[in-house]
Enzyme design. Structure first.
Site, PDB file in Angstrom:
ATOM      1  N   SER A  43       0.837  -1.194   0.000  1.00 10.30           N
ATOM      2  CA  SER A  43       0.000   0.000   0.000  1.00 10.30           C
ATOM      3  C   SER A  43       0.871   1.242   0.000  1.00 10.30           C
ATOM      4  O   SER A  43       1.988   1.244   0.540  1.00 10.30           O
ATOM      5  CB  SER A  43      -0.910   0.013   1.232  1.00 10.30           C
ATOM      6  OG  SER A  43      -1.480   1.295   1.441  1.00 10.30           O
ATOM      7  N   TYR A  46      -0.511  -1.200  10.104  1.00 14.27           N
ATOM      8  CA  TYR A  46      -0.757  -1.532   8.697  1.00 14.27           C
ATOM      9  C   TYR A  46       0.260  -0.840   7.801  1.00 14.27           C
ATOM     10  O   TYR A  46       0.850  -1.460   6.906  1.00 14.27           O
ATOM     11  CB  TYR A  46      -2.177  -1.113   8.328  1.00 14.27           C
ATOM     12  CG  TYR A  46      -2.522  -1.306   6.870  1.00 14.27           C
ATOM     13  CD1 TYR A  46      -2.691  -2.578   6.332  1.00 14.27           C
ATOM     14  CD2 TYR A  46      -2.691  -0.206   6.027  1.00 14.27           C
ATOM     15  CE1 TYR A  46      -3.015  -2.758   4.988  1.00 14.27           C
ATOM     16  CE2 TYR A  46      -3.017  -0.377   4.688  1.00 14.27           C
ATOM     17  CZ  TYR A  46      -3.179  -1.651   4.173  1.00 14.27           C
ATOM     18  OH  TYR A  46      -3.497  -1.815   2.846  1.00 14.27           O
TER      19      TYR A  46
END
Length: 267
Positions: free
Chosen positions: A140, A153
């Protein structure tokens, strides 16, 4: 462009839904035999069935890649793989620095990073022996543009990009490449529902057409100004999986619509 994936065998982890499912479908449409992976047999079988009904070739591998035993089971079904797409990951937009626990950090790192390492260790030696292969991490943009929320994350995605570069150094001169795709927003049904609810609460509109530009501007501003669709990501992965990408390794491709930190670049 002819991607020349006919005759290749690809494992896409976490492909029983979402981006992984889309990647598996695109690779199969380009001629690869795809191993569809998931933990839920019914959902995983359904994706494989859809690929076969569309004229593609698909096998099914069931296993929890968060464990060594699960990784062994998936690798045994996968067999000799030419393309490994480490797509499986976990994501919870509700977690912040004030609520994240050490257990959350450990679980996220195990699923988002170590699970991919497990598959690399089991499948990449065969690629090296055969002198050809592609290893692709799905990460990401938060890996290099972290926000205050979801710190665990973001950190796991930075690790995914880093391990892709390190693996490229390990595989130099072998015919096997290693790259990472850093994704921006993805327009899944769940994401659209989540953002639509936020948009209505914030007074950005009622329909998705009204809410999307405001949601992007407020939450993840980008030069394109919309949320990416799954096929756009899958097409990039399919390119990386083929012979045409032979000169590309150790790279992180930002597929994010030009996502930027509003504090760094003006909108």
């Amino acid at each position: 462009m002819e991607l020349r994936l006919a005759g290749k065998r690809a494992l896409v982890t976490g492909s029983s839904s979402g981006l992984g499912e889309e990647i598996a479908k695109v690779l199969a449409a380009e001629g690869a035999t795809v191993v569809v992976h998931g933990r839920d047999r019914a959902r995983t079988e359904a994706v494989a069935k859809g690929i076969r009904e569309a004229g593609g070739q698909a096998d099914v591998a069931i296993g929890d890649l968060g464990t060594d035993a699960g990784a062994d089971a998936v690798a045994a079904v996968a067999g000799s793989i030419d393309v490994l797409v480490n797509n499986m990951g976990v994501f919870d937009p509700s977690i912040s620095w004030t609520t994240v626990t050490p257990e959350d950090w450990a679980h996220t790192y195990n699923v988002n990073v170590i699970a991919g390492v497990r598959m690399i260790q089991r499948l990449v030696p065969g690629m090296r022996e055969r002198g050809w292969g592609r290893v692709i991490q799905i990460s990401s943009v938060t890996g290099h543009l972290p926000q205050a929320s979801q710190p665990h994350y973001a950190a796991s995605n930075a690790a995914r990009d880093n391990l892709a570069a390190s693996l490229a150094r390990e595989l130099k001169h072998s015919g096997v490449t290693s790259n990472s795709v850093a994704a921006g927003g993805m327009l899944t049904p769940a994401a659209q529902d989540y953002l639509t609810e936020i948009g209505r609460q914030q007074g950005w509109g009622e329909s998705w057409a009204e809410i999307e530009p405001r949601a992007v501007a407020e939450l993840a501003p980008s030069d394109v100004g919309r949320v990416g669709i799954l096929r756009e990501y899958a097409d990039v992965v399919a390119f990386l999986a083929g012979p045409s990408a032979a000169y590309l390794t150790g790279a992180t491709l930002n597929v994010d619509g030009g996502w930027y930190d509003p504090g760094v670049r003006s909108a």
